[in-house]
Design an enzyme around this catalytic site. Structure first.
Site, mmCIF file in Angstrom:
data_model
loop_
_atom_site.group_PDB
_atom_site.id
_atom_site.type_symbol
_atom_site.label_atom_id
_atom_site.label_comp_id
_atom_site.label_asym_id
_atom_site.label_seq_id
_atom_site.Cartn_x
_atom_site.Cartn_y
_atom_site.Cartn_z
ATOM 1 N N SER A 46 0.980 -1.750 3.255
ATOM 2 C CA SER A 46 2.379 -1.777 2.830
ATOM 3 C C SER A 46 3.248 -0.958 3.788
ATOM 4 O O SER A 46 4.351 -1.371 4.156
ATOM 5 C CB SER A 46 2.521 -1.209 1.412
ATOM 6 O OG SER A 46 1.909 -2.092 0.482
ATOM 7 N N ARG B 137 -5.385 1.014 -0.088
ATOM 8 C CA ARG B 137 -5.141 2.253 0.684
ATOM 9 C C ARG B 137 -5.462 2.089 2.162
ATOM 10 O O ARG B 137 -5.998 2.991 2.804
ATOM 11 C CB ARG B 137 -5.969 3.423 0.145
ATOM 12 C CG ARG B 137 -5.604 3.886 -1.198
ATOM 13 C CD ARG B 137 -4.278 4.606 -1.213
ATOM 14 N NE ARG B 137 -3.624 4.290 -2.485
ATOM 15 C CZ ARG B 137 -2.353 4.451 -2.712
ATOM 16 N NH1 ARG B 137 -1.548 4.902 -1.771
ATOM 17 N NH2 ARG B 137 -1.837 4.131 -3.860
ATOM 18 N N SER B 138 -5.174 0.897 2.691
ATOM 19 C CA SER B 138 -5.411 0.670 4.111
ATOM 20 C C SER B 138 -4.165 0.970 4.934
ATOM 21 O O SER B 138 -4.205 0.935 6.164
ATOM 22 C CB SER B 138 -5.829 -0.780 4.352
ATOM 23 O OG SER B 138 -4.770 -1.650 4.006
ATOM 24 N N GLY B 139 -3.037 1.207 4.259
ATOM 25 C CA GLY B 139 -1.776 1.400 4.971
ATOM 26 C C GLY B 139 -1.043 0.097 5.227
ATOM 27 O O GLY B 139 -0.099 0.059 6.006
ATOM 28 N N HIS C 177 6.260 4.307 -4.970
ATOM 29 C CA HIS C 177 6.474 3.391 -3.853
ATOM 30 C C HIS C 177 7.962 3.128 -3.626
ATOM 31 O O HIS C 177 8.424 3.089 -2.497
ATOM 32 C CB HIS C 177 5.738 2.070 -4.105
ATOM 33 C CG HIS C 177 4.255 2.167 -3.902
ATOM 34 N ND1 HIS C 177 3.388 1.163 -4.261
ATOM 35 C CD2 HIS C 177 3.481 3.138 -3.379
ATOM 36 C CE1 HIS C 177 2.154 1.530 -3.965
ATOM 37 N NE2 HIS C 177 2.186 2.726 -3.442
ATOM 38 N N GLY D 282 -7.197 -3.796 2.927
ATOM 39 C CA GLY D 282 -7.825 -3.290 1.725
ATOM 40 C C GLY D 282 -6.889 -2.367 0.957
ATOM 41 O O GLY D 282 -5.756 -2.120 1.348
#
Lengths: 168, 168, 168
Positions: free
Chosen positions: A15, A11-13, A49, A9
């Site tokens: 990346s 902001r699930s981590g 990022h 999802g």
């Protein structure tokens, strides 16, 4: 691991997890960025990022021609990280590309790549049905691409709250 | 188990699961409620949940100062149940608190608590990107807190349709 | 396997997975379709799905009276596939049926069915809280039915990107 698909999802981590997996491999690190900055919010996010990734990474902007970029850049001593397929889907729709043909071309490119490929995507189908037809079309397209790449990849991880759950 | 993080969707049964886990432990049961009733719908939901918990529970309303409340109330013979972090995030944003500082303070409080702590949160990042910028900021903040607490907790469970899936 | 509950997001491949599981069993295949075509988009989707299933399947339209249809049609040599509970929930709300009574009747029907039953549902609670009260009521109702059927079913699978994750 020749190909790894990382699904999660917002902001699930996902990346961060994908980058850590890439950095754990030997070789050059090439980030294939599909994001396009249409406004200040996106521009700031992209710059943050890129800074977070640090100096070991090179970056190539690939908003549309992703299958060709994977085939052209994959090599035994180089790890490709595609982030993310969901923005790519959105770019393809905006450019009125043939989504089925592009999905098939991507799956073929991942299979034929001469080196390791890691691909990141958002799962966007677990909320309420969106009100507008364009969002529904996008959700369908993103889900179809996720299924195709999950079927192709050697390993699939679902990320929630930064933690991986193996799907394959 | 010293700390347990329970993550799930709306109506996934996450609160019920967290309560059952708390009730399986010996000791007093203290419910730290972050919900604030702004309208009749919320008021009714809060009252129903309180009645559902039954007489073994005490309740403390903690809309904002959660890290301090955890440190002040944790004790070897007492189980704390925080329900939920996602409403707390929303309260912090409304009160214009510093989200990064609060997240760090919460993670520290969970680590330093003198007794068991169970924390419940919503996963809200698996639908379509929200239209408005405030909802996107909220989604980002909730996801960051979920990652921080999942990294800190001894055990993490993802709940779907009432059933737990161990993440850690 | 007497009853199997398949839960997943939009375009997660949950229907395809459920159909493959049904087809792996011996016997007749009966598809209990809850979808109602209110517009051209839905009509096209329903027709495409029916064509995709192929000639081994019979189809029965059951927009509302699902518990009775399961009890009437279940048989040792016949596999029932209910697709999907989330549209059924929506139909029940539109028809102002008693959702708690219907949920209980469905769980009882699944338990008492004289043959195998496979049920498909959407997980819709993992996005941002919907703006309007009706969507929130729908999300609550869908989540409650998912919990009830997951508690009843012998086997539960969560599908993401076409891949199953066993929940039970």
């Amino acid at each position: 691991m020749t190909s790894l698909f990382v699904l999660g999802g917002a902001r699930s981590g996902k990346s961060r997890y994908a980058q850590a997996r890439a950095e754990s491999l030997a070789g050059d690190l090439l980030y294939l960025a599909t994001a396009q900055a249409f406004d200040a919010e996106m521009e700031e996010r992209i710059a943050r990022h890129r800074a977070d990734r640090g100096p070991r990474w090179s970056t190539l902007d690939v908003p549309l021609d992703l299958p060709a970029a994977i085939l052209a850049n994959a090599a035994p001593g180089r790890v490709l990280l595609v982030d993310c397929l969901t923005l790519w889907t959105s770019n393809l729709m905006f450019a009125e590309r043939d989504l089925d043909a592009e999905t098939e071309a991507l799956a073929t490119a991942v299979t034929q790549a001469a080196g390791p490929v890691i691909l990141v995507a958002n799962e966007v189908g677990l909320g309420i049905v969106p009100d507008n037809a364009l969002a529904r079309r996008f959700r369908d397209a993103a889900g179809r691409i996720n299924q195709a790449i999950a079927a192709t990849a050697d390993e699939v991880q679902f990320i929630a709250a930064g933690l991986p759950l193996p799907l394959k």
